[in-house]
Design an enzyme around this catalytic site. Structure first.
Site, mmCIF file in Angstrom:
data_model
loop_
_atom_site.group_PDB
_atom_site.id
_atom_site.type_symbol
_atom_site.label_atom_id
_atom_site.label_comp_id
_atom_site.label_asym_id
_atom_site.label_seq_id
_atom_site.Cartn_x
_atom_site.Cartn_y
_atom_site.Cartn_z
ATOM 1 N N ASP A 1 0.864 -1.177 0.000
ATOM 2 C CA ASP A 1 0.000 0.000 0.000
ATOM 3 C C ASP A 1 0.907 1.235 0.000
ATOM 4 O O ASP A 1 2.103 1.140 0.252
ATOM 5 C CB ASP A 1 -0.871 -0.040 1.263
ATOM 6 N N THR B 1 -0.258 4.869 1.201
ATOM 7 C CA THR B 1 -0.511 5.752 2.337
ATOM 8 C C THR B 1 -0.363 5.004 3.654
ATOM 9 O O THR B 1 -1.013 3.996 3.883
ATOM 10 C CB THR B 1 -1.933 6.338 2.241
ATOM 11 N N LYS C 1 -17.122 17.633 -0.355
ATOM 12 C CA LYS C 1 -15.704 17.497 -0.684
ATOM 13 C C LYS C 1 -15.430 16.031 -1.026
ATOM 14 O O LYS C 1 -16.094 15.115 -0.522
ATOM 15 C CB LYS C 1 -14.808 17.949 0.470
ATOM 16 N N ASP D 1 -5.049 6.016 -4.371
ATOM 17 C CA ASP D 1 -4.833 7.416 -4.759
ATOM 18 C C ASP D 1 -4.964 7.612 -6.268
ATOM 19 O O ASP D 1 -4.883 6.670 -7.052
ATOM 20 C CB ASP D 1 -3.441 7.876 -4.312
#
Length: 1132
Positions: free
Chosen positions: A376, A378, A536, A649
């Site tokens: 991964d 993050t 957001k 991401d």
């Protein structure tokens, strides 16, 4: 029924619910013996020896049943004690949990009882900082509005404070007396494991926000009352207990294969001996010699039954070729060896005070076989510590300078004394960021009573944000520095202070974040009475739904942020008219109260609400790389391990981080497989993907043939799902021929599917997955080896992993050093076991040619029993715990040495054949060497007395014990006092035991065949000469072979055994700290050749290593020109 007040008129049949006991143990005192025996006899070797033992009991066999029964009993007992102890620890932990004191409302008062006594329907009181003892529906709290804050870090890893609600009808019941009068019925769904799904009815429909999960902790609330709905093993926490999938290592699979081969050898020897016996007995003089006439029953018995009986007798005679103690030794080696990982201070993270931990010891050696690492991004490659860096507002880029928003290209020129000022767009943007979140605030005040807004006036310095997402926390802290401060939420009101001026917004609805929408929203009523939606989320989830604002400029800025490696979020808003808001409120109410298909209806409603947005801007938050990530990835690459990064991401952010961490090199040819954003239909998606794939596959030929340029592949989640559906084989071929692969926009299940695809490919490579979050669990469980990072996203990945470490950089030591050691140790252990058992039983087979296949045993039954248990067991166990072929520093700094053991190299069929052949050769030398020296009419006693068959067998056995022990000593490179103790101690123990065993008449033994045999053997000088001669004859060729190969064909591991590394040195010629082996590529050959000369060669540059010689203290040359451009360390 709340408080278990059932109807009085007999219309209700009481249901049976689970009690509140948590059971993680496997056995009880009643079922331990049968259940444990059943599990142990499922192992082929144990079951095989049980059959042999039963055969020995049923028919007349040449050896006593004790010879098979005692080793089997020893193995079963040791394993049972180990498993029983582990289960006792689980019982102990369960009893602590089940016996914890709790307060329950019964008969109008609070009664203290034990946790295990809670029943479904009981009203439970929980105080601040206590954990919930069962799954409770919140009835009331000390707050008038019936809310409470909890943290679920122990369940899902989220550290934020979550707000849970009671229904207004029960929220007023804040005392025991009022709860006693409460009469209500809770109707809820059957228990399920999903922590975030809960449908229930108590006066009105309830959801997950009304359920307090067992294991969660009460925060910032003095006390609450809740009714137990799921207890014990039906609670969501218990249903999430995962039985670890049984992962089997490559070594274990090889071991089972070798066992089958040896079983084949055993059957061959038994069948051959049986056939030769009957061939020999075809002659009448051998079938019934004068000294052994048959009885009438023997003459008339069935020949078939006699053949089967003889076959089984030979099977029993040779059965020790199957090493029963191999399994228990391997288990002990893995269990004891796993402690070294936890004890390694190089894997200890001082800042977080966390050591590496081992959740399963069955896969230790697999750490030395890894070919692919899936990681991964993050929290694994990065710190998961977010810092606000830039933002885009209304098409203009801003930076934060000294806590102020400054447009890009400008410097802060506003004096500190002047009043701060924000434009309307800037203020609206910062307010949107300050209000659109799920962050909770903690104050350093007791019990959290009263209006939280009051704390903001004098205690802002003591205010701390708690967020499930580090991004949200970083954004709120940034807006606070810029003058717009979120100060808390009370009931339905959220307060924001803009440069000290307070504004209260009424919170109408929260549209929670979910991974499918990739955005979250809040609907508020501002101080002027307008209803506004703030949203957001990822740019791909927000910009397509926007109709106004600086959409294109924001898109460009988001891409620029991503190229810098920043994590991006787009912020937008929408104003509702009165009619629009009524429609929104109606739809939300219907969706939230639906008992059928609630999730689907909510998703449709959210899509209806989150449209026609006006873009306000975007944020860029930096997640900095962890320490030494670049060096670790480079070390893995040098070790022949391919690293794949699987992240959720966006494309640009992921590529930027891959470049900065060294996963991609600037010189690498990057192949991209991504769908055009304009594609909307499945057909066009498939077509564009096919075109992209065909381009990549056309370049496949030159990728495979080009050994100069390295290639990297970037693929996004949408392309990946279609690639795996339509071009799976071709896609995997492209991936396997790339040096590095980056998959972005990945869903958790997609990560697991990629791992499974590679894992099941024809080459069957060993895979390792490493991650820190709940979204990495499926990938961690799918890979051969799963490693959890003890990061900031909780402990779910750690709990489901095989190993857990605090930082990514520790992976290099875990694989290159510990993996290397574990594999070398267990591979040698397995092969040595087979070798010493071949040495043990082959003389028994050869002896049958000299005793007319009468099934006469060569060794005494006590020796048969104790050979594997006592005489040869400890040296190999200690070897398998402490052996080090190369110094750990050398392994860590020369990653290429990892390639020497890859693909199960030491347990290949070739090496297995070598060890087996060596065993047969040594066995022949034992037997025929002793036979030649003690042949017919040979007297070895001084008085002319001759030796018998037991003396001959004892001589063979003595030579064998000494030889196999010294053979292991020859294989040992790393000697400790324990190696010396068990090696020489085992030989000494054999001699001492034999002297006692043969020197005393034991009253409990029915035969005394060995009485005074060993003493007589040792009293003969000829016997001592024979022992020394045979042992030297066996081991001398081994020594010659080792010396010959080491000098003519040394492996890279052997070349490195003399290297010593100076630790903690940074090469000044490289811009970033790097591994010494990268800096010093051509060290050893040069120094071996030139170390004795007065001048070092000009080609010797960047060296931190030297080879041990008798002149290693010699001063280096004073002239640096002779060394080219050396490291500063070399000049020292």
């Amino acid at each position: 029924y709340i408080a278990n007040r059932f109807p009085q008129h007999g219309h209700y049949i009481p249901q049976r619910f689970a009690d509140n006991r948590i059971i993680s143990s496997k056995y009880t005192i009643w079922n331990f013996i049968p259940k444990n025996l059943f599990e142990q006899f499922r192992r082929i070797a144990n079951f095989y020896f049980l059959i042999i033992f039963l055969v020995q009991l049923m028919i007349d066999t040449p050896t006593s049943p004790v010879t098979s029964g005692l080793p089997l009993f020893f193995v079963i007992t040791v394993t049972a004690i180990k498993q029983g102890y582990e289960d006792w620890l689980r019982h102990k932990a369960d009893n602590e949990v089940n016996g914890a004191p709790v307060l329950v409302v019964r008969s109008g008062s609070l009664v203290q009882t034990r946790s295990k006594n809670i029943r479904v329907g009981d009203i439970v009181r929980v105080a601040k900082d206590e954990t919930f003892p069962a799954d409770l529906v919140l009835l009331s709290s000390d707050r008038a509005e019936g809310t409470c804050h909890i943290t679920t870090a122990s369940l899902d890893g989220e550290t934020n404070l979550k707000t849970h609600f009671a229904v207004p009808e029960t929220a007023v019941s804040q005392s025991v007396s009022r709860l006693e009068t409460l009469q209500a019925v809770v109707e809820c769904q059957q228990p399920e494991a999903d922590l975030y799904r809960f449908f229930c009815s108590l006066i009105r429909p309830l959801g997950p926000e009304n359920l307090l999960l067992r294991g969660a902790r009460l925060k910032n609330t003095k006390e609450i009352f809740g009714v137990a709905v799921y207890t014990g093993m039906e609670s969501k926490m218990a249903l999430n207990y995962k039985c670890k999938s049984q992962k089997r290592s490559a070594v274990e699979k090889s071991m089972n294969t070798f066992l089958i081969i040896y079983l084949g050898i055993l059957l061959f020897e038994a069948i051959l001996s049986t056939i030769l016996k009957y061939t020999w007995q075809a002659e009448a003089k051998w079938d019934e010699p004068f000294y052994n006439e048959k009885s009438e029953v023997e003459r008339n018995s069935s020949k078939i039954l006699k053949f089967i009986s003889d076959f089984l007798a030979f099977l029993v005679l040779y059965n020790f070729i199957i090493p029963i103690s191999l399994y228990v030794t391997v288990e002990m080696q893995k269990f004891l060896g796993s402690f070294f990982i936890g004890w390694d201070l190089d894997l200890y993270h001082e800042e977080s005070d966390q050591r590496a931990q081992v959740n399963t010891s069955d896969l230790n050696e697999e750490l030395g076989q890894v070919e692919y690492v899936f990681t991964d991004k993050t929290g694994t490659l990065t710190e998961n510590e977010m810092q606000f860096r830039e933002c885009s507002i209304n098409g203009i880029k801003y930076q934060e300078i000294n806590g102020k928003l400054v447009p890009e290209g400008m410097t802060e020129d506003t004096p500190d004394s002047s009043a701060p000022h924000l434009s309307r767009e800037e203020e609206l943007f910062l307010k949107a960021v300050s209000l659109c979140h799920t962050v909770q605030i903690s104050y350093d005040q007791p019990d959290g009573l009263g209006d939280p807004f009051s704390h903001a006036n004098g205690f802002t310095s003591q205010m701390e944000y708690y967020a499930s997402s580090p991004d949200e926390k970083a954004l709120l802290e940034a807006t606070k520095r810029m003058g717009v401060t979120f100060t808390g939420i009370s009931g339905e009101n959220m307060e924001v202070k803009t440069f000290g001026k307070s504004e209260k917004y009424k919170l109408l609805h929260v549209l929670e974040f979910d991974p499918n929408r990739r955005r979250m929203s809040v609907i508020l009523q501002n101080p002027s009475g307008e209803r506004v939606l703030f949203t957001k989320g990822a740019e791909s989830a927000v910009l397509p739904y926007a109709k106004s604002g600086e959409i294109e400029k924001t898109r460009v800025h988001v891409d620029e942020f991503a190229l810098k490696g920043l994590r991006t979020l787009v912020v937008a808003y929408r104003l509702f008219s009165t009619e629009e808001y009524k429609e929104v409120a109606r739809r939300l109410h219907e969706a939230r109260t639906a008992l059928q298909q609630r999730e689907e209806r909510l998703a449709d409603t959210f899509s209806f609400i989150e449209k026609d947005l006006e873009v306000l801007g975007a944020t860029g938050v930096e997640d900095k790389l962890q320490e030494k990530v670049q060096e670790t990835i480079e070390a893995l690459r040098l070790a022949g391990i391919k690293v794949w990064v699987l992240t959720g991401d966006k494309h640009e952010t992921a590529v930027s981080v891959s470049l900065s961490c060294g996963h991609f090199h600037r010189t690498m040819n990057i192949l991209e497989l991504a769908l055009p954003p304009v594609s909307t239909h499945h057909f066009s998606l498939s077509l564009s993907l096919s075109l992209s794939l065909s381009l990549s596959l056309n370049s496949f030929q030159w990728i495979r043939e080009d050994h100069v340029i390295q290639h990297g592949l970037v693929v996004d989640g949408a392309s990946l799902s279609l690639a795996l559906r339509e071009h799976e084989k071709l896609f995997m071929e492209v991936c396997k021929n790339c040096s590095a692969v980056l998959c972005c926009r990945m869903a958790p299940l997609q990560k697991a599917k990629v791992v499974r695809l590679l894992k099941t490919s024809p080459e069957k490579p060993i895979t390792l997955a490493i991650g820190d979050g709940a979204n990495d669990v499926s990938m961690i469980q799918e890979a051969h080896v799963g490693i959890g990072i003890m990061g900031k996203e909780g402990r779910q990945a750690v709990r489901n992993s095989d190993y857990a470490i605090a930082r990514f950089r520790f992976l290099a030591k875990l694989l290159l050093v510990h993996g290397h050691f574990y594999y070398i140790r267990i591979a040698t252990l397995v092969q040595y076991f087979f070798y010493k058992n071949v040495c043990f039983i082959t003389p028994q087979f050869l002896y049958q040619f000299f005793c007319l296949f009468s099934q006469q045993t060569l060794y005494d039954s006590v020796y048969l029993t104790l050979y594997n248990i006592c005489f040869t067991s400890l040296p190999i166990l200690v070897y398998s715990l402490f052996e080090q072929l190369v110094h750990p520093h050398v392994l860590h700094n020369k990653p290429a040495l990892y390639r020497d053991i890859s693909r199960n190299a030491i347990l290949s069929f070739k090496t297995f054949l070598y060890w087996t052949t060596l065993g047969f050769c040594h066995a022949f030398i034992f037997f025929f060497g002793s036979y030649i020296l003690m042949g017919e009419d040979t007297s070895l006693m001084g008085n002319g007395q001759m030796f018998g068959n037991w003396t001959f067998g004892t001589l063979v056995f003595t030579v064998m014990v000494i030889t196999v022990t010294l053979k292991l000593a020859l294989e040992t490179h790393f000697w400790t006092w324990m190696n010396h103790f068990v090696t020489w101690g085992s030989i000494a123990f054999y001699f001492i035991f034999s002297l006692f065993y043969g020197g005393i008449i034991w009253p409990f033994l029915h035969t005394q065949d060995m009485y005074f045999v060993f003493v007589q053997l040792l009293s003969s000088g000829s016997a001592w000469f024979a022992i020394v001669l045979i042992v030297v004859s066996c081991l001398f060729p081994d020594v010659v072979k080792k010396v010959f190969y080491r000098h003519l064909q040394p492996t890279s591991t052997q070349k490195s055994q003399g290297d010593v590394f100076c630790m903690g040195v940074t090469c000044p010629m490289v811009s970033a700290p790097t591994l010494f082996s990268i800096c010093c590529a051509n060290l050893t050959p040069y120094l071996q050749k030139h170390v004795r000369t007065t001048a070092w060669p000009a080609t010797h540059t960047h060296t931190h290593t030297h080879t041990r010689t008798d002149r290693e203290t010699e001063s280096p040359p004073r002239s640096l020109t002779q060394m080219g451009t050396p490291c500063l360390e070399c000049t020292k």
